[in-house]
Every structure is written in structure tokens, then in C-alpha cells.
Design a protein around this motif. Structure first.
Motif, mmCIF file in Angstrom:
data_model
loop_
_atom_site.group_PDB
_atom_site.id
_atom_site.type_symbol
_atom_site.label_atom_id
_atom_site.label_comp_id
_atom_site.label_asym_id
_atom_site.label_seq_id
_atom_site.Cartn_x
_atom_site.Cartn_y
_atom_site.Cartn_z
ATOM 1 N N VAL B 379 0.852 -1.193 0.000
ATOM 2 C CA VAL B 379 0.000 0.000 0.000
ATOM 3 C C VAL B 379 0.888 1.244 0.000
ATOM 4 N N GLU B 380 1.874 1.220 0.863
ATOM 5 C CA GLU B 380 2.749 2.383 1.013
ATOM 6 C C GLU B 380 3.540 2.663 -0.275
ATOM 7 N N ALA B 381 3.947 1.600 -0.964
ATOM 8 C CA ALA B 381 4.749 1.762 -2.183
ATOM 9 C C ALA B 381 4.014 2.615 -3.221
ATOM 10 N N PHE B 382 2.708 2.368 -3.362
ATOM 11 C CA PHE B 382 1.946 3.137 -4.360
ATOM 12 C C PHE B 382 1.812 4.600 -3.955
ATOM 13 N N ASP B 383 1.617 4.831 -2.665
ATOM 14 C CA ASP B 383 1.565 6.220 -2.200
ATOM 15 C C ASP B 383 2.892 6.923 -2.459
ATOM 16 N N LEU B 384 3.975 6.266 -2.054
ATOM 17 C CA LEU B 384 5.303 6.885 -2.221
ATOM 18 C C LEU B 384 5.630 7.111 -3.697
ATOM 19 N N ALA B 385 5.274 6.154 -4.538
ATOM 20 C CA ALA B 385 5.586 6.284 -5.968
ATOM 21 C C ALA B 385 4.959 7.552 -6.535
ATOM 22 N N GLU B 386 3.707 7.795 -6.149
ATOM 23 C CA GLU B 386 3.026 8.969 -6.704
ATOM 24 C C GLU B 386 3.452 10.250 -5.996
ATOM 25 N N GLN B 387 3.724 10.151 -4.710
ATOM 26 C CA GLN B 387 4.175 11.347 -3.998
ATOM 27 C C GLN B 387 5.569 11.768 -4.455
ATOM 28 N N LEU B 388 6.434 10.795 -4.670
ATOM 29 C CA LEU B 388 7.815 11.104 -5.051
ATOM 30 C C LEU B 388 8.018 11.106 -6.573
ATOM 31 N N GLN B 389 7.006 10.645 -7.319
ATOM 32 C CA GLN B 389 7.106 10.557 -8.778
ATOM 33 C C GLN B 389 8.388 9.836 -9.187
ATOM 34 N N THR B 390 8.493 8.604 -8.755
ATOM 35 C CA THR B 390 9.674 7.808 -9.081
ATOM 36 C C THR B 390 9.337 6.335 -8.892
ATOM 37 N N PRO B 391 10.070 5.420 -9.548
ATOM 38 C CA PRO B 391 9.814 3.999 -9.300
ATOM 39 C C PRO B 391 10.160 3.630 -7.854
ATOM 40 N N GLU B 408 -0.527 -11.672 12.565
ATOM 41 C CA GLU B 408 -1.751 -10.993 12.976
ATOM 42 C C GLU B 408 -2.492 -10.654 11.686
ATOM 43 N N PRO B 409 -3.828 -10.588 11.722
ATOM 44 C CA PRO B 409 -4.560 -10.172 10.519
ATOM 45 C C PRO B 409 -4.111 -8.765 10.095
ATOM 46 N N PHE B 410 -4.257 -8.455 8.835
ATOM 47 C CA PHE B 410 -3.817 -7.159 8.314
ATOM 48 C C PHE B 410 -4.841 -6.068 8.637
ATOM 49 N N SER B 411 -4.323 -4.859 8.759
ATOM 50 C CA SER B 411 -5.202 -3.722 9.052
ATOM 51 C C SER B 411 -5.534 -2.974 7.772
ATOM 52 N N TYR B 412 -6.759 -2.527 7.710
ATOM 53 C CA TYR B 412 -7.222 -1.743 6.563
ATOM 54 C C TYR B 412 -6.421 -0.441 6.494
ATOM 55 N N PRO B 413 -6.048 -0.009 5.285
ATOM 56 C CA PRO B 413 -5.232 1.222 5.187
ATOM 57 C C PRO B 413 -5.892 2.397 5.900
ATOM 58 N N GLU B 414 -5.102 3.105 6.683
ATOM 59 C CA GLU B 414 -5.642 4.227 7.461
ATOM 60 C C GLU B 414 -5.784 5.489 6.615
ATOM 61 N N LYS B 415 -4.758 5.728 5.816
ATOM 62 C CA LYS B 415 -4.755 6.963 5.014
ATOM 63 C C LYS B 415 -5.522 6.750 3.719
ATOM 64 N N PRO B 416 -6.177 7.810 3.219
ATOM 65 C CA PRO B 416 -6.691 7.698 1.848
ATOM 66 C C PRO B 416 -5.523 7.611 0.865
ATOM 67 N N MET B 417 -5.792 7.218 -0.350
ATOM 68 C CA MET B 417 -4.730 7.107 -1.353
ATOM 69 C C MET B 417 -4.060 8.463 -1.561
ATOM 70 N N GLN B 418 -2.733 8.461 -1.516
ATOM 71 C CA GLN B 418 -1.966 9.694 -1.704
ATOM 72 C C GLN B 418 -1.549 9.777 -3.172
ATOM 73 N N ARG B 419 -2.208 10.630 -3.933
ATOM 74 C CA ARG B 419 -1.981 10.634 -5.383
ATOM 75 C C ARG B 419 -0.874 11.590 -5.826
ATOM 76 N N GLY B 420 -0.295 12.331 -4.905
ATOM 77 C CA GLY B 420 0.831 13.188 -5.275
ATOM 78 C C GLY B 420 0.393 14.467 -5.974
ATOM 79 N N LYS B 421 1.381 15.152 -6.535
ATOM 80 C CA LYS B 421 1.119 16.474 -7.112
ATOM 81 C C LYS B 421 0.687 16.373 -8.565
#
Lengths: 353, 615
Positions: B379-391, B408-421
Motif C-alpha cells: 500500500v505504502e509503495a503506491f503512495d510513495l511512488a506517486e508522492q515522489l514521482q519515481t519507481p 496478525e490479521p492485516f489492518s485496513y489502510p488508514e490513510k486515503p490514497m496519496q496521489r501526489g502532485k
């Protein structure tokens, strides 16, 4: 009543000619070309500009893609209001495929060269054809690598001579027969010097949904326009042989002219436009793949360069059709459409206990 | 050769027989079978039965690069203390493969247990091992009249034998088995009969002579079992991925195969239309090219591969970096160089991924150290990719990706999708235009527009060639350098955004251990061994991302000696750290490496550390 005397208003300057969107052709131009004066590629860029202008396609709805080489620089020289992507050598098909998956509502035009397509890019090129990716793929074919100063490419004919006197002794790869075999649905060849034919073909290409492969012979004035070259202006003027006369009537114009069904094929395209192909060869049939390949091979054997639209299929689904995508571009679907709710995660977790 | 790094009898370190009395919930079982013989279901039932008895377990499939016929091993470790690294010693062997049986029994420590086909007469090779010969073929023939099914059903017989010898709860085994064959009542009945037959045989004919047994615990409440690749796939779906491209390669294929199943189930609209596209590309070059093309239009796109694919993606990785296009690339690492050992694990792509492509290129890497992090970091990778505009590269490995882990079971993402600039048409009207590669906000990340944005000034020209702030072609020294310096600053922005390391610090130790990814399991256990057996206290830091965050520098500065523990030959993470640290800290780094294709184990770490410490 106003009493102030009215001065006669000056006659307005004539409005610039515009297309059906009200845009002048200026809005379809690109940056200043830095290719050689007389390069066939510049003429092709001009025809692309004319075609999109005349078809009234909004530039913002177009994506321009290319690989590496002289030809691949040219998307910077037309339609500055369209997003462009000059990618890596021989890999434009992959980038174009991704771009059309991300936004399948866009028109895509790719410009490549003979080296970019047929040598380094062959691996991806054949898969683009096989997928029938909905885009226009133009090969600006001059038989040499221009940017590295004139080495032969894989479309050079046997016996063709370099400026240095080197003779090519390997057979050329014919992108058109290849495209017919592999499943592209609009295949033609033209010549950068044949304004009328090329313009009609690009306009028809814009109306098509599926892979359009246009192999355009585009002489390299610096490295391959001499005696002994089979990709020179002179050679093309002497050896171009049209298989059909290409007429195109866009969907927003009335079809006024009747045609002779015995000598002309009328093809209705996706958007309602009509392609009128008047036979110039006895056994021409643009819906028959085997005849198309046979005509190409026959001309090749005779040393002639066959031009025109060789094959068209308006029915076959394109790659994005096969993927059964939602109507909107995938790229901009909101979070609510692409991130399933918490209940889905809970459900999956429950099944893994 | 059995896949154990303990193969010579003479070198057995800690033998089970040295321990006195019963050994409860602390052993490893190795099942040796033939690839393609269908032992997976039996092993899964065994693993899940012990798991259901509340005992911490881990399971590892050590398999060949082959479809059928070659030897394969499955190891299950039960550990009441919750250690889930591979255990170096094998306590209980189930030798079902005649071809490797001799080697397999020779690899056991003194006091180990061997269960084998009676006819094989393995007793002749080892007097110091507890032997339980079982007439598997005879038992199977009785419960399974259909000859062609016997090869599969035979595996369930050993489940029954092991269950009886370890004193497992038979009802729990039955529940696990029925769940395994949930949709196949007939198969469930047949297999259950085989388990019972094995159990009955052991009860009637074998005399318990070994110390190992299980006892119900309550360590697993609420927990799930999942493979890392399945966890990553789940993360990608909840990250909102829309374009997925791939070229099949072990051990990454199951990331996309799992994802395809999930997307078909949860991401198709009621009218049957898909909110995703999956393409099996012609090669890895095309796969990553498609990812960049899609991401350029604004789509969340990804691919998954392994070492050879990473090598092929090199040129596009540089384009992504220089043209600043988001992408998420999973590298499920396997043993290299070249084709290497495709079905064995390693952490060997760290350096090549960090600098993938020619010229001055550097990439952000996320390093999941658990199945839970496979999910979260996807989940974090997609946010970072768009926020940083890089692979963004997510580096997992075969051990994590293809093995079953408790979590432990996984937790639902807390943050909304971070689409970057991303600038809209309205933004452009307000701003009157934009410069794609201009650092407007001081974080070295520019604003981009997406193809299709309905504004005459939205377009810009993306290229891998020299460009200036306005995305125009340039060969001017100052303009080129300006872009490169901003890209270097952008890496510093990344440094502040990537996941911080996890540290365990007691405040007095002078020795710090650094590890990452799956090495964590062995290091966690090794630290306990060092403390218990050598009175050696250590601090520990687990790296979770590159570039290195401030905490990593501080950790190194605060210790006298740092051991970087990793699963490659060339101390790759240590090399990266050296480049980042000031000279006075770089000299503190020492290396512990494990690179034979098997997952690293605690004992190897402990032994090497003790040797280097001169204890």
C-alpha cells in the motif's frame, strides 16, 4: 435614443480558417524541427498536423509516443498541445500499451523508425501488432540509422548501397507483410513525398480502432538519398506503385460522390467515416490477407514499392476491447472505485484463519 | 544432497539426545518427497493442525526448479518461544523419497528421529537415530483400493504416523484436513481414512522412543497463515492498483497470480466491467515499459519480477528515475548470479536495485520483513511512488514470498490514497501554466499533468533525454546539472518519507546488529542465544527502506561495533551503508553473511558472531 454620432467600425480582419472545433491549424503545430532540411520526416509531421486538424480531433485527446532516433524526435515537432513521451530505444510499444491501459479513451499516435521498430524494437513491435493495440503506428522508414550517421537498418533492400560504397547483402524485413500476418487491422505503405495519399491514409487511420501500421518511406537526405539507394527520393519517384487510390470521407461530411462498386471498395469505419479504395491493381482486395501479402511480395520481386492501404479489418476487437474495461480511464478512477471496503479485507482474513 | 547445511554426521553441534526428558513444542520436522507427488496437501494439513493447536509454527518448502521427479523437502518448525526462522538441525525426518533417503538420514543429528518406508531399511546407516519403519505402501493399499491415487494418499499416512508419535489431537487434524478439502467430500474422506490408518498403525506397532511431542498452547489466537506473495497481492489490491503487467518468473509469479484472483473477485463492477487491466507481457522489458506508460497517464501500475527480470528492467528504471514517473516494482529475490538457483532464497539484489540503470541513478527500496509488511508496504509503495514521482522497488525474497507464515490479521489502510502532485484543468486556469520539473514547494518534487487533461497548457513532453525545468530538450550544462541536483534533493525528501527502521535498544550494549527482510527471524533468535549462551547483550536495528533514515545513522554512531547480517556473499547492504555513513562510523561495520540458498538460521549467525567477537 442615443444621439452620439456613430463612427463606422473598421472591417474586421478575416478570421483565420478553423476546423470543426473552431481551432486554427496553428493549434496543431509543434516545436521547431531540428531534423535536416528536406528530411522526409518533416513532411510526415506536416501531414499528421493536417490530418488531426482536418479531422477536428482535440489535441488534448491525443498522446504522442516514440522510441529513439531521428524519427522518434519528431513528436516534439507536431501538436504541442498533446502530451508526448519520447521513451527508450525500441520500447515505444510497451509504453504505448501501458498508456492505453491507463487511459483507453485517448487517441494514440506512435512515431518510430526502421531501426527503432525492426531491429532493437522487433520484440515489442510484433506483440503490439498481435494485440491489435488501438493506436496509429507510423514507421518513418529510410533504411538507415541517421542519428549514428548512416549505418544500414534491417529494412534496407538487398543490393542497396551506402554512401561509403558498402553494399547491403541481407534481405529486408517487410513490416507490412509482418503486420498482416500478426493481426494488425489497418496496414498501409506510403511515401513522405506523396502528400495526397499520405494525408488520406492518416485521416483514415484516425478513424480506425485497432492497430494502424503505416510504413512511410521517408528518405534520409543526408545518408541515404544517393544513387544506389532504394530509399531515395529519386528511387521512390521512379518505383512507387499505388495499389489503390485512397479516398476518405470523414463522418462529419456528406458523402456526395457516388462510386463504382465494381472498381472501388467502400469501407465504413468505426466512427461512421468512409474509406473509398479505388482499385489500381487487378486482384486488389483490402479485406483479403493472402492477396495482400501476395501483392506485396510480387511487387518486391519486381523491384517496385507498392503503396496504399493493403489490408483493413474494422470488426476485430482491439486489445482494450478484449480487456472489458470500465468506460472511464483507469488512471483517474476515484478511490471508492479501486479500493474495496474494509468488509472485503475482513472477509479475506476470515478465510485465512 | 538434502537441503540442510548440516550434512556430515561428525560435525553435529547440538544434538537432540543431549537434552534430557521430553521436548515439548520445540522441534523441526523435515518431510522428504518427490516433486509432483502431491505431498503439499499433506504438509499443509500437518502445518495447519499444529497451528490450530495454538503452537507457533513456520513452514518452508525447499523445492527444485523442476515440475516433477526431483527431490523436494518441506520443513515445519514448531517453537513455543515463537521463533520462526529456519532451524539448522532437523529433529524429525519423514523420508518418503527412496532416492534421497540415505542422504536424508545421514543429515540427522544424533538422537534425531527417522520415519521411513519399512523396506528401505535405513536403520543400517544410523545406530544413533530413533527409527520408526512404517509399511507405507501396505497401509496405503488397504485404505485406497484405486491404485492410481495411492501415490497421493500415501502422504496422508505419514500425517497420521506423525500425529500419533507427537501426541497430536486427532480431532484438530481432522478439522484441518476437512478444511483443506472443503469442496471435495470424497477426497476428504479418502485422505482422512489414510490419516487414521497411519495413526492406528503407529499406535499399535511403534514404541515411542523419542522425546518430541506437542501440547496445546494458546499462542495463535486471531492469527492467520499466509504467504508473503499473497499478502503483497492483497496490499496491491487495497492500494487501488489499476494496471498490472508481468512476465512469469519464479519466485514472483504468485504475486500476480494471487492478485488476478483477487481483482476478478473484488474489482469487477456489477455490469461485468473491470476496474483493472492485467497484461502478461512478452518479457520484463515490456512489463516495466507498460508500467511506466500507464503510470504516466496517472494509473497506479505495478509489475513483479525476480533477479533476471530486474536486470532486464535496468534501462526503463533509469527512464522512470530521470523522467520522474511513478511505478511499483516487486523484486522477489532468488539466488543469482545469472539464472542461479531459481527456487532458492537470497537477498542478493540490494546493490543492483539501489543503482539500477546507467548514469547517476538511485532508487527507493522498501524491505518487508514479514508478511504483514508485505501487505502494508505494498500500500505504502503506491503512495510513495506517486508522492515522489519515481519507481519504488519492493524487495521481498523467495523465503518470505513463497512460504507460509503466521501473522496478525492485516489492518485496513488508514490513510486515503496519496496521489501526489497532479494539476487539474482548473489548477492550470488558475496558475496560467506550469513548469513540469520546477521545484515549487522546496521538496524537489514538481507538479505533473496527466494526458487527457482538458486544458491547452496541460501538455508537456516527457523524455529520457536531457531536459530543463519546462521539460524541453536541453544539452546546456547548467540546465542539466540543475535537474540532477534537484533529483538528488528529491532523494533526501524520500529519506524523510520512507518507513523508519525498527530498533531494539537496551541502552548499555556496545554491539549493534543490523539486518533486514527475512534475516530478521534468525537475528531475533540469535540475540537470545547470544544472551543465554554467551552473556552477550546486543542492540538491534532492522532496516525497512532505502534511502537510510536518520535513525540508522544514529544507531551506528551510538555503538562501537556493528554487525550487518544479510543473505548475500558481497555484504551488499553493508556496502550501501558505507557509502552513506561518515568515515568514522563506516569503519565500525562488520559483516555476517549467509548465502547457500537456504534461509538463514539463528545458529549460523550466533556461531559467526561469537567467532568474530573472539568469545
Amino acid at each position: 435614443m442615443a444621439t452620439t454620432p456613430t463612427t463606422p467600425t473598421p472591417k474586421p480582419a478575416p478570421a483565420p480558417k478553423t476546423n470543426r472545433l473552431g481551432l486554427p491549424i496553428l493549434e496543431y503545430r509543434g516545436g521547431k524541427t531540428n531534423l535536416c532540411a528536406g528530411c522526409g520526416h518533416n513532411a510526415i509531421s506536416e501531414r499528421i498536423i493536417d490530418a488531426f486538424y482536418e479531422m477536428g480531433v482535440k489535441p488534448e485527446r491525443v498522446m504522442k509516443l516514440s522510441g529513439i532516433g531521428c524519427s522518434s524526435k519528431s513528436p516534439a515537432f507536431f501538436m504541442s498541445r498533446s502530451h508526448g513521451f519520447n521513451s527508450v530505444h525500441g520500447r515505444m510499444p510497451a509504453v504505448a500499451t501501458g498508456a492505453l491501459l491507463g487511459n483507453h479513451t485517448m487517441k494514440a499516435i506512435g512515431v518510430s523508425g526502421d531501426g527503432d521498430t525492426v531491429s532493437i524494437g522487433m520484440g515489442q513491435f510484433v506483440h503490439l501488432l498481435r494485440r491489435n493495440l488501438p493506436m496509429i503506428y507510423i514507421i518513418e522508414n529510410n533504411g538507415v540509422y541517421g542519428l549514428t550517421k548512416g549505418q544500414f537498418s534491417a529494412t534496407a533492400d538487398i543490393g542497396s548501397k551506402l554512401k561509403t560504397g558498402v553494399i547491403n547483402d541481407l534481405p529486408p524485413i517487410d513490416t507490412c507483410t509482418l503486420a498482416i500476418e500478426l493481426g494488425a487491422t489497418f496496414i498501409g505503405r506510403s511515401f513522405s513525398g506523396d502528400k495526397k495519399q499520405l494525408l488520406a491514409m492518416i485521416k483514415a487511420a484516425i478513424a480506425h480502432k485497432g492497430t494502424v501500421l503505416l510504413d512511410v518511406i521517408s528518405p534520409c537526405v543526408t545518408f541515404n538519398d544517393h544513387e544506389g539507394s532504394t530509399k531515395s527520393y529519386k528511387y521512390m519517384q521512379e518505383h512507387e506503385e499505388a495499389i489503390s487510390e485512397v479516398g476518405f470521407v470523414p463522418h462529419f461530411e456528406d458523402i456526395a460522390i457516388d462510386y463504382d462498386a465494381g472498381s472501388t471498395y467502400d469501407v465504413e469505419m468505426h466512427d461512421g467515416s468512409h474509406l473509398r479504395l479505388r482499385k489500381l491493381h487487378e486482384d486488389y482486395n483490402p479485406t483479403d490477407r493472402i492477396r495482400a501479402v501476395s501483392s506485396l511480395m510480387d511487387a518486391q520481386q519486381r523491384g517496385e514499392v507498392l503503396t496504399g492501404i493493403f489490408y483493413i479489418d474494422t470488426q476485430k476487437p482491439s486489445f482494450t476491447d478484449l480487456l472489458n474495461l470500465v468506460e472511464e480511464p483507469l488512471a483517474t478512477l476515484p478511490e471508492s472505485r479501486v479500493r474495496p471496503p474494509k468488509s472485503v479485507l475482513d472477509d479475506v482474513m476470515q478465510r485465512m484463519r | 544432497m538434502a537441503p540442510s547445511d548440516v550434512t556430515l554426521k561428525a560435525e553435529q553441534p547440538r544434538a537432540a539426545a543431549e537434552r534430557s526428558g521430553e521436548v515439548v513444542n520445540d522441534f523441526s520436522i523435515q518431510v522428504a518427497t518427490v516433486n509432483g507427488s502431491g505431498s503439499q496437501s499433506a504438509n499443509s494439513v500437518l502445518l495447519k493442525s499444529i497451528f490450530a493447536m495454538g503452537i507457533p509454527i513456520s513452514g518452508k518448502n525447499l523445492f527444485p526448479s523442476n515440475i516433477a521427479g526431483l527431490p523436494t523437502w518441506y520443513t515445519i518448525r514448531a517453537s513455543k518461544k515463537g521463533y520462526i526462522a529456519r532451524k539448522k538441525e532437523i529433529d524429525i525426518l519423514v523420508a518418503m523419497n527412496a532416492e534421497t533417503a540415505k542422504d536424508d538420514i545421514l543429515s540427522l543429528p544424533t538422537g534425531g528421529v527417522a520415519i521411513y518406508e519399512d523396506a528401505a531399511n535405513l536403520k543400517q546407516y544410523r545406530e544413533d537415530v530413533v527409527c520408526y519403519p512404517v509399511p507405507f505402501d501396505k497401509i496405503t493399499a488397504v485404505v485406497c483400493p484405486e491404485a492410481k491415487l495411492r501415490k497421493l494418499v500415501k502422504n496422508m499416512v505419514y500425517v497420521g504416523v506423525v500425529a500419533q508419535l507427537l501426541d497430536m489431537d486427532l480431532a484438530t487434524v481432522e478439522a484441518a484436513l476437512r478444511r483443506q478439502f472443503a469442496k471435495k467430500q470424497k477426497a476428504a474422506d479418502l485422505n482422512w481414512a489414510a490419516v487414521q490408518a497411519g495413526y492406528d498403525y503407529a499406535k499399535a506397532s511403534l514404541t515411542k522412543q523419542d522425546p518430541f511431542r506437542v501440547e496445546r498452547m494458546h499462542a495463535n489466537e486471531g492469527k492467520i497463515i499466509i504467504e508473503g506473495n499473497a499478502a503483497a497481492a492483497l496490499g496491491c489490491m487495497f492500494a487501488g492498483v489499476t494496471v498490472v503487467t508481468w512476465y512469469p518468473i519464479t519466485p514472483s509469479s504468485s504475486v500476480v497470480e494471487n492478485l488476478i484472483d483477487l481483482l476478478k473477485r473484488y474489482r469487477v463492477d456489477p455490469d461485468g466491467k473491470a476496474t483493472f487491466a492485467v497484461v502478461q507481457a512478452e518479457d520484463e522489458l515490456a512489463a516495466v515499459g507498460m508500467v511506466l506508460g500507464a503510470a504516466w497517464t496517472g494509473a497506479r501500475s505495478m509489475t513483479a519480477t525476480s533477479g533476471p527480470g530486474i536486470s532486464l528492467m535496468s534501462e526503463f528504471a533509469g527512464l522512470g528515475y530521470f523522467a520522474e514517473i511513478p511505478a511499483v516494482i516487486f523484486d522477489i529475490q532468488r539466488v543469482g548470479p545469472s539464472t542461479g538457483m531459481p527456487t532458492r532464497t537470497a537477498q542478493g539484489d540490494i546493490l543492483s536495485v539501489a543503482y539500477l540503470s546507467h548514469g547517476d541513478t538511485r532508487h527507493v527500496m522498501l524491505l518487508p520483513g514479514s508478511v504483514k509488511e508485505c501487505f502494508d508496504m505494498s500500500v505504502e509503495a503506491f503512495d510513495l511512488a506517486e508522492q515522489l514521482q519515481t519507481p519504488i522497488f519492493v524487495l521481498s525474497d523467495l523465503d518470505l514470498g513463497m512460504n507460509n507464515w503466521m501473522t496478525e490479521p492485516f489492518s485496513y489502510p488508514e490513510k486515503p490514497m496519496q496521489r501526489g502532485k497532479v494539476l487539474s484543468a482548473d489548477d492550470l486556469t488558475r496558475l496560467g501554466g506550469f513548469a513540469r520539473y520546477k521545484d515549487v514547494d522546496g521538496d524537489a518534487v514538481g507538479y505533473r499533468t496527466l494526458p487527457g487533461t482538458d486544458h491547452p497548457q496541460a501538455a508537456f513532453f516527457t523524455r529520457g533525454s536531457g531536459h530543463n525545468e519546462r521539460a524541453l530538450y536541453t544539452e546546456r550544462p547548467d540546465e542539466y546539472q540543475h535537474v540532477m541536483e534537484r533529483l538528488a534533493r528529491k532523494f533526501d525528501t524520500a529519506r524523510k518519507m520512507v518507513p523508519a527502521p525498527v530498533t531494539v535498544v537496551n541502552g548499555t550494549s556496545k554491539i549493534g546488529l543490523i539486518a533486514y527482510g527475512t534475516t530478521d527471524f534468525a537475528v531475533t533468535e540469535s540475540r537470545e542465544q547470544l544472551k543465554a549462551e554467551y552473556k552477550l547483550e546486543t542492540d538491534y536495528l532492522r532496516i525497512r527502506a532505502y534511502p537510510f533514515t536518520r535513525e540508522i545513522h544514529e544507531f551506528v554512531a551510538a555503538h562501537d561495533r556493528i554487525y550487518v547480517i544479510e543473505q548475500n556473499r558481497d555484504a551488499q547492504m553493508l556496502s550501501l551503508l558505507k557509502l552513506d555513513l561518515p568515515p568514522e562510523d563506516a569503519v565500525k561495520l562488520r559483516s555476517v553473511r549467509h548465502y547457500n540458498g537456504l534461509p538463514i538460521d539463528a545458529r549460523s549467525v550466533t556461531d559467526e558472531l561469537v567467532m568474530q567477537e573472539g568469545i
